[in-house]
Design an enzyme around this catalytic site. Structure first.
Site: not given
Length: 286
Positions: A105, A140, A172, A201, A222
């Site tokens: 597994r 992410k 960002k 960004e 973006d």
């Protein structure tokens, strides 16, 4: 077009990940297998695909099995990162029966995730093959699995964006607020980390101009629409690289690539994984 580096598997990180998986799943022992299977028995098993797509991560699975049986024999039927169809044999295994059953597994979970990421990545790569644009991943990822998720994207033909916060400066919107403006943010990074590449960004054409004037190496576009992206790419020219990001899907990615961006980053490659279905069939115990 310059390519961002493809990160190789960090073997130390992989060994740590596997050890944690064993602690999570096995701990003091496999009470079912250990109660049923004689420790002297050997077994043969085969992995079979139940999906169509890219199968990847087989070296990882081998490490999982060989952690329990260092003499386990591993016979891949297909090469890692191969395109396969439902019903295809993937690998044949022979070793201690307990190891073959107990490690099943953990090995399948890892390879099914890796293969799922590789498969969707290949679809994005194929969708933009007519353009000089590279599909990239993002940060992410599931904590602890980034090394494998990045490996999976590369197996599907995509490129790896920064591995973490340490190898590329990504300015960002919140960083811009904290610094005061784009120019100050870029200047601060250049002063403190003169060798690091800087990406900014941007959400508007005015911000693109600011990032360009500040000397950004990469300008992220973006959540811009196609017309805005096309204008931004024209504005930037060869002065920096451009990356499109934000809500890009298989249905829209070709249109985005047609704007001339160098990179397209897709968070869904790793944050919304559909596992590739693989089964292990025990063939013989002797």
């Amino acid at each position: 077009m310059k390519e961002l580096a493809v990160h190789n598997i960090d073997e130390q990180a992989l060994e740590t990940l596997i050890a944690r998986a064993f602690e999570e799943d096995i701990r003091s022992g496999d009470v079912t297998t250990d109660s049923i299977v004689n420790p002297q028995k050997q077994a043969k098993a085969v992995w079979q695909s139940k999906d169509e797509g890219i199968v990847a991560g087989l070296p990882v699975a081998r490490m999982v099995f060989q952690k329990l049986d260092s003499n386990l024999e591993w016979y891949p039927v297909v090469e890692d990162s191969s395109l396969i169809k439902p019903g295809a044999d993937i690998v044949k295994i022979q070793g201690q029966a307990r190891a073959v059953l107990t490690a099943e597994r953990i090995a399948l979970n890892l390879v099914q995730r890796i293969s799922g990421i590789a498969t969707i990545t290949r679809k994005y790569v194929e969708a933009v093959k007519e353009y000089d644009t590279q599909i990239l991943d993002t940060r992410k990822t599931v904590p602890g699995l980034r090394t494998l998720d990045k490996y999976a994207v590369a197996a599907g033909g995509g490129g790896n964006h920064r591995m973490g916060l340490f190898d590329l400066a990504m300015i960002k919107d919140n960083h811009i607020v904290a610094a005061g403006d784009i120019a100050k943010a870029v200047k601060n990074v250049r002063t403190n980390n003169p060798e690091i590449r800087i990406e900014v960004e941007t959400k508007t054409l005015n911000q693109v101009k600011e990032a360009l004037d500040a000397g950004a190496d990469i300008i992220m576009l973006d959540n811009m629409n196609i017309d805005q992206m096309s204008e931004a790419v024209h504005l930037v020219g060869d002065s920096a690289e451009t990356e499109a990001s934000g809500g890009i899907t298989l249905e829209t990615v070709a249109k985005v690539a047609a704007t001339g961006v160098d990179f397209i980053s897709v968070g869904a490659l790793t944050h919304s994984v559909a596992a590739f279905d693989i089964s292990q069939q025990l063939q013989e115990i002797f």
